[in-house]
Design a protein around this motif. Structure first.
Motif, PDB file in Angstrom:
ATOM      1  N   GLY A   1       0.844  -1.179   0.000  1.00  0.00           N
ATOM      2  CA  GLY A   1       0.000   0.000   0.000  1.00  0.00           C
ATOM      3  C   GLY A   1       0.879   1.228   0.000  1.00  0.00           C
TER       4      GLY A   1
ATOM      5  N   ARG B   1      -5.063   8.053   4.276  1.00  0.00           N
ATOM      6  CA  ARG B   1      -4.800   6.823   3.534  1.00  0.00           C
ATOM      7  C   ARG B   1      -4.199   5.768   4.433  1.00  0.00           C
ATOM      8  NH1 ARG B   1      -2.013   7.540  -2.295  1.00  0.00           N
ATOM      9  NH2 ARG B   1      -3.439   9.079  -3.158  1.00  0.00           N
TER      10      ARG B   1
ATOM     11  N   MET C   1      -5.807   2.158   4.872  1.00  0.00           N
ATOM     12  CA  MET C   1      -5.106   0.918   4.553  1.00  0.00           C
ATOM     13  C   MET C   1      -5.048  -0.001   5.768  1.00  0.00           C
ATOM     14  SD  MET C   1      -4.273   0.880   1.359  1.00  0.00           S
ATOM     15  CE  MET C   1      -3.190  -0.530   1.376  1.00  0.00           C
TER      16      MET C   1
ATOM     17  N   ALA D   1      -7.144  -0.167   8.110  1.00  0.00           N
ATOM     18  CA  ALA D   1      -8.481  -0.741   8.263  1.00  0.00           C
ATOM     19  C   ALA D   1      -8.686  -1.876   7.257  1.00  0.00           C
ATOM     20  CB  ALA D   1      -9.543   0.341   8.072  1.00  0.00           C
ATOM     21  N   ALA D   2      -8.268  -1.643   6.031  1.00  0.00           N
ATOM     22  CA  ALA D   2      -8.427  -2.669   5.003  1.00  0.00           C
ATOM     23  C   ALA D   2      -7.644  -3.930   5.382  1.00  0.00           C
ATOM     24  CB  ALA D   2      -7.951  -2.144   3.655  1.00  0.00           C
ATOM     25  N   PHE D   3      -6.446  -3.719   5.896  1.00  0.00           N
ATOM     26  CA  PHE D   3      -5.634  -4.864   6.297  1.00  0.00           C
ATOM     27  C   PHE D   3      -6.304  -5.636   7.417  1.00  0.00           C
ATOM     28  CE2 PHE D   3      -1.235  -3.154   4.818  1.00  0.00           C
ATOM     29  CZ  PHE D   3      -1.698  -3.161   3.530  1.00  0.00           C
ATOM     30  N   ARG D   4      -6.866  -4.892   8.349  1.00  0.00           N
ATOM     31  CA  ARG D   4      -7.521  -5.566   9.470  1.00  0.00           C
ATOM     32  C   ARG D   4      -8.740  -6.343   9.001  1.00  0.00           C
ATOM     33  NH1 ARG D   4      -8.786  -2.477  14.782  1.00  0.00           N
ATOM     34  NH2 ARG D   4      -9.595  -4.572  15.146  1.00  0.00           N
ATOM     35  N   SER D   5      -9.499  -5.705   8.140  1.00  0.00           N
ATOM     36  CA  SER D   5     -10.704  -6.371   7.649  1.00  0.00           C
ATOM     37  C   SER D   5     -10.363  -7.647   6.901  1.00  0.00           C
ATOM     38  CB  SER D   5     -11.483  -5.443   6.713  1.00  0.00           C
ATOM     39  OG  SER D   5     -12.344  -4.618   7.456  1.00  0.00           O
ATOM     40  N   ARG D   6      -9.226  -7.621   6.268  1.00  0.00           N
ATOM     41  CA  ARG D   6      -8.837  -8.808   5.517  1.00  0.00           C
ATOM     42  C   ARG D   6      -8.078  -9.788   6.384  1.00  0.00           C
ATOM     43  NH1 ARG D   6      -9.820  -5.568   1.407  1.00  0.00           N
ATOM     44  NH2 ARG D   6     -10.846  -6.367  -0.402  1.00  0.00           N
ATOM     45  N   ARG D   7      -7.950  -9.425   7.658  1.00  0.00           N
ATOM     46  CA  ARG D   7      -7.353 -10.349   8.615  1.00  0.00           C
ATOM     47  C   ARG D   7      -5.925 -10.725   8.262  1.00  0.00           C
ATOM     48  NH1 ARG D   7     -11.774  -9.319  10.443  1.00  0.00           N
ATOM     49  NH2 ARG D   7     -13.149 -10.671  11.635  1.00  0.00           N
TER      50      ARG D   7
ATOM     51  N   PRO E   1     -16.930  -6.073   9.049  1.00  0.00           N
ATOM     52  CA  PRO E   1     -17.155  -7.395   8.450  1.00  0.00           C
ATOM     53  C   PRO E   1     -15.821  -8.069   8.119  1.00  0.00           C
ATOM     54  CG  PRO E   1     -17.739  -5.630   6.918  1.00  0.00           C
ATOM     55  CD  PRO E   1     -17.485  -4.995   8.246  1.00  0.00           C
TER      56      PRO E   1
ATOM     57  N   GLN F   1     -12.592 -11.756   4.585  1.00  0.00           N
ATOM     58  CA  GLN F   1     -12.148 -13.104   4.283  1.00  0.00           C
ATOM     59  C   GLN F   1     -13.354 -14.029   4.156  1.00  0.00           C
ATOM     60  OE1 GLN F   1      -9.012 -12.940   4.001  1.00  0.00           O
ATOM     61  NE2 GLN F   1      -8.389 -15.051   3.639  1.00  0.00           N
TER      62      GLN F   1
ATOM     63  N   GLU G   1      -1.245   0.456  -8.330  1.00  0.00           N
ATOM     64  CA  GLU G   1      -1.784   0.267  -6.977  1.00  0.00           C
ATOM     65  C   GLU G   1      -2.718   1.418  -6.614  1.00  0.00           C
ATOM     66  OE1 GLU G   1      -2.216   0.552  -2.726  1.00  0.00           O
ATOM     67  OE2 GLU G   1      -1.054   1.977  -3.890  1.00  0.00           O
TER      68      GLU G   1
END
Lengths: 349, 349
Positions: A105, A113, A117, A119-125, B57, B60, B92
């Motif tokens: 990122g 940003r 990012m 947050a996105a990383f956390r959401s994607r575990r 949410p 994953q 990106e």
DNA sequence: CGTTAAATTGGAAACGTTTCCAATTTGCGG
DNA sequence: CCGCAAATTGGAAACGTTTCCAATTTAACG
């Protein structure tokens, strides 16, 4: 609805393998993963069935169950900067070796940003993160980071921490590097030296300034000769500042300039003023870029290994992920001065 | 076992939200996503509950259900190369804008790694891929790629395709660029020009050579003067070759050199031989690097926008992902010649 | 051979979502 | 107020794994 035609792209699942091998899904999973507690017959049949069907487990689904994604995030402010690019590359190499994928990122130093990012990383575990924040200031993002529970390794930054447990980090000894370079120039006889570096907002800049002034102090040289010029990292900007600097009455006889853009600006300014290097002006580059190595004359430079930074960071992260013994949590990497042709004693003026 | 203490890190799930809001999980999902077919009361309660619990949410888990991961892969041979780094960065940026994460992989031109990465990407069910293969040769990896079903965009390469449907790709018009540069030199009066470029194994090299020779042909100049020197991309190597080249009886009066390392090698060779630029030797850089811009004299260079390449690639991929109208499947980006100080008519010899 | 322990196996329950379907509620026109 | 369509809702079935547990088979030993 069972798969009917070859044209159906839907891939073989573990259930298909189980059916073909004539065993239960549980056995397939065990046979393919653990290998433990599985008879030779089952192992053989499952392997054959998997091979026949071209079965590849869905790591996405596995992640859901195992609570581990096999992916780590990497946040930097400028991927196109060779400094970061090399670090990212080295880290990626090490992580891939360990079977992990890396998500990158680019934050462009924008706190919003950075937060997005994270947050996105956390959401994607994601299993872990490598981050080089755009500023050391305490950003909400880093609290969330800590809250996430996934291990985080900081790249060459000082992030404030609350208790007495500092963030795991890979640091570069910019202070000692700047001190060495400055001492070298002072040793050559220079008394007015300019340090061109970006922001004291971040650790590397702060450390360099500290080392720079420390060298003046310990050599007992008039500290008024230590000219710290804070720069934006743009070539035009640096060139303008360098021009102004070199036109002064008491112009510096040596310049220490960061990276590629600022160095380039300084070099151009010197050229425009007809100053020859190293006769009229000594130059040291901070960071051993292609430009420094290739310029005529070749520029003496402070060098540290970007590969080591990336690798060390990856290693630190892997250590945390495995939860093995904690090991040590910080690495401090050395900076060397590589001598080239761009420094000489100042001409008497 | 319900969550008991605040210290338990396990995060709120959709079920928790449902319980707190006093509705079913289905309603929560609808309220949070679609927003359609949901009463005002439920929307309000769900929003409140989600807010209160800090619900985020699990993407994953969502992926598993929706068969879409929101992640795309990007495979290049050398992330540390500013050429690729800038492309990756731009891509990106565009992808993040669209809510996608990018996973990077460094292949180091190793076909085995390329295959391994492609397999990893497939196993993780990535939505799409950006790839710059290390060679145009038909690699098993690219067949698997096609088999995967996820859209793929190729970066400045010609990958053989079977039917009459070429791979979606972003290409740079290296041929026209080389032709322009060569024509410019021929126009200045040069008749012996060397082209220093790496491998004809990949599209950019091939195209450049084609444009180079085309310029000779159309100017009706003796094609024997078109010296194509294939190079490894290493400075020392380039310097050695350039030295040999410039020591010839009929040495070239102009050089077109790629990138940073090869250009640097050529410049050093010229310096070692005491050739001054542009009086004794004209030089054109392929790729507008810092070195070219900053060198004294500044080097005339072929430039194309790496940002455009990355952005266009991302755009093409997004188009495919959305499945909207297909649009066009290839982009051809222009190359410009930026004139600086490194070219002049050859001195009579 | 009988008994018990160990190894293997099948079945089902998670993991956290989305989405289908049937059931219920609401809205509306007469 | 009734009837019918539309809107909303709850419940459950996926998605593809891993892992727990109980049941079964095999091995070991006297």
């Amino acid at each position: 609805m069972k798969p009917r035609m070859a044209e159906i792209v839907s891939r073989a699942t573990i259930r298909d393998v189980a059916r073909v091998a004539g065993v239960s899904v549980g056995s397939v999973s065990r046979a393919l993963n653990g290998g433990k507690n599985v008879s030779a017959r089952v192992a053989r049949d499952v392997a054959a069935a998997a091979e026949k069907l071209g079965y590849q487990p869905d790591l996405q689904a596995r992640s859901l169950r195992t609570r581990t994604t096999g992916m780590v995030g990497c946040l930097v402010s400028d991927l196109a900067n060779p400094l970061y690019a090399s670090i990212v590359q080295a880290a990626e190499a090490r992580l891939r070796e360990a079977g992990l994928l890396m998500i990158v990122g680019n934050t462009a130093n924008d706190p919003a940003r950075e937060r997005a990012m994270v947050a996105a990383f956390r959401s994607r575990r994601l299993d872990g993160m490598l981050v080089a924040p755009g500023s050391d200031e305490n950003d909400r993002a880093w609290r969330e980071l800590a809250a996430g529970g996934a291990p985080v390794v900081i790249l060459d930054r000082d992030i404030p921490h609350e208790e007495d447990t500092p963030w795991p980090a890979v640091l570069v000894d910019h202070r000692e590097g700047a001190r060495t370079a400055t001492r070298y120039l002072i040793g050559l006889g220079h008394r007015r030296i300019a340090l061109l570096t970006p922001g004291a907002r971040m650790r590397p800049g702060r450390e360099r300034i500290a080392g720079f002034t420390a060298a003046f102090a310990e050599a007992d040289v008039d500290p008024a000769g230590a000219l710290v010029c804070l720069q934006e990292s743009s070539m035009d900007f640096a060139q303008g500042d360098a021009l102004a600097l070199l036109r002064r009455d008491q112009r510096p006889t040596a310049i220490i300039a960061l990276g590629t853009r600022i160095l380039a600006g300084a070099l151009r300014a010197a050229r425009d003023l007809g100053l020859s290097i190293p006769a009229d002006l000594s130059v040291i580059a901070v960071g051993d870029t292609d430009l420094a190595a290739v310029h005529s004359p070749a520029i003496t430079a402070l060098r540290w290994s970007l590969e080591d930074v990336g690798r060390a960071a990856a290693e630190l992260l892997l250590q945390r992920l495995r939860g093995t013994g904690e090991g040590q949590s910080r690495a401090l990497l050395p900076v060397d001065l590589v001598l080239r042709e761009s420094c000489a004693p100042p001409t008497a003026t």
